[in-house]
Design a protein around this motif. Sequence first.
Motif, mmCIF file in Angstrom:
data_model
loop_
_atom_site.group_PDB
_atom_site.id
_atom_site.type_symbol
_atom_site.label_atom_id
_atom_site.label_comp_id
_atom_site.label_asym_id
_atom_site.label_seq_id
_atom_site.Cartn_x
_atom_site.Cartn_y
_atom_site.Cartn_z
ATOM 1 N N LYS A 190 0.807 -1.221 0.000
ATOM 2 C CA LYS A 190 0.000 0.000 0.000
ATOM 3 C C LYS A 190 0.844 1.277 0.000
ATOM 4 C CE LYS A 190 -3.949 -2.333 1.886
ATOM 5 N NZ LYS A 190 -4.371 -3.082 3.040
ATOM 6 N N GLN A 243 3.089 2.264 -2.154
ATOM 7 C CA GLN A 243 3.356 2.809 -3.478
ATOM 8 C C GLN A 243 2.326 2.254 -4.459
ATOM 9 O OE1 GLN A 243 7.408 3.192 -3.449
ATOM 10 N NE2 GLN A 243 7.628 3.910 -5.540
ATOM 11 N N ASP A 244 2.113 2.961 -5.557
ATOM 12 C CA ASP A 244 1.103 2.513 -6.517
ATOM 13 C C ASP A 244 1.461 1.169 -7.142
ATOM 14 O OD1 ASP A 244 -0.440 4.719 -6.040
ATOM 15 O OD2 ASP A 244 0.196 5.807 -7.829
ATOM 16 N N VAL A 245 2.744 0.992 -7.454
ATOM 17 C CA VAL A 245 3.181 -0.237 -8.116
ATOM 18 C C VAL A 245 4.330 -0.838 -7.302
ATOM 19 C CG1 VAL A 245 3.999 -1.280 -10.262
ATOM 20 C CG2 VAL A 245 2.558 0.767 -10.352
ATOM 21 N N TYR A 257 8.024 2.193 -9.921
ATOM 22 C CA TYR A 257 7.608 1.095 -9.049
ATOM 23 C C TYR A 257 8.672 0.852 -7.995
ATOM 24 C CZ TYR A 257 10.913 -1.766 -11.685
ATOM 25 O OH TYR A 257 12.051 -2.258 -12.265
ATOM 26 N N TYR A 305 1.968 -5.933 -7.667
ATOM 27 C CA TYR A 305 0.793 -5.316 -7.050
ATOM 28 C C TYR A 305 0.620 -3.924 -7.614
ATOM 29 C CZ TYR A 305 0.826 -9.077 -3.670
ATOM 30 O OH TYR A 305 0.786 -10.317 -3.104
ATOM 31 N N VAL A 306 -0.640 -3.591 -7.953
ATOM 32 C CA VAL A 306 -0.967 -2.259 -8.443
ATOM 33 C C VAL A 306 -2.079 -1.712 -7.562
ATOM 34 C CG1 VAL A 306 -1.878 -0.931 -10.383
ATOM 35 C CG2 VAL A 306 -0.268 -2.805 -10.807
ATOM 36 N N LYS A 307 -1.813 -0.563 -6.951
ATOM 37 C CA LYS A 307 -2.790 0.084 -6.058
ATOM 38 C C LYS A 307 -3.295 -0.904 -5.002
ATOM 39 C CE LYS A 307 -3.394 4.229 -8.094
ATOM 40 N NZ LYS A 307 -3.519 5.545 -7.503
ATOM 41 N N GLY A 308 -2.380 -1.681 -4.445
ATOM 42 C CA GLY A 308 -2.737 -2.585 -3.362
ATOM 43 C C GLY A 308 -3.353 -3.901 -3.787
ATOM 44 N N GLU A 309 -3.545 -4.085 -5.098
ATOM 45 C CA GLU A 309 -4.158 -5.319 -5.582
ATOM 46 C C GLU A 309 -3.133 -6.190 -6.290
ATOM 47 O OE1 GLU A 309 -7.656 -4.681 -8.037
ATOM 48 O OE2 GLU A 309 -8.228 -2.992 -6.762
ATOM 49 N N LYS A 349 -5.936 2.717 -13.441
ATOM 50 C CA LYS A 349 -5.623 2.957 -12.031
ATOM 51 C C LYS A 349 -4.954 4.318 -11.840
ATOM 52 C CE LYS A 349 -6.610 -1.296 -10.494
ATOM 53 N NZ LYS A 349 -7.566 -1.588 -9.447
ATOM 54 N N ILE A 358 -2.077 5.358 -13.242
ATOM 55 C CA ILE A 358 -0.623 5.288 -13.165
ATOM 56 C C ILE A 358 -0.053 5.576 -14.552
ATOM 57 C CG2 ILE A 358 1.335 3.748 -12.756
ATOM 58 C CD1 ILE A 358 -0.768 2.314 -10.799
#
Length: 111
Positions: free
Chosen positions: A13, A15-17, A47, A75-79, A103, A105
């Motif tokens: 969580k 960072q975005d990537v 990232y 992981y992107v945006k926590g997913e 997202k 980015i």
Amino acid sequence: MSGINDYIDSEVKSQDVVLFMKGTPGFPQCGFSGQVVQILDYLGVDYKGVNVLTSNELRQGIKEYSNWPTIPQLYVKGEFVGGCDIIREMFQAGELKTLLAEKGIAAKVDS
């Protein structure tokens, strides 16, 4: 186990990537991690690389966190997005760039 889980959760969580990988973006230590690094670098995405080789607990913990048996993990945006094969297929199909754009980015490359 919760300590490592909390650490992974905060990394994902922070960072975005985020790429959990073997080695570092500058010096990947397995071919699969290297491929994902090349894709992210090609796309020009900012990232964070997290080296799972620094601790067995982290290496095991990330597999349990995502319920995914292999590394690297993106992981992107926590997913959780996927491992090397999924990222490569998404990249080749143009879906990775689309996902990043959706997202919010920025990728620096027009493919």
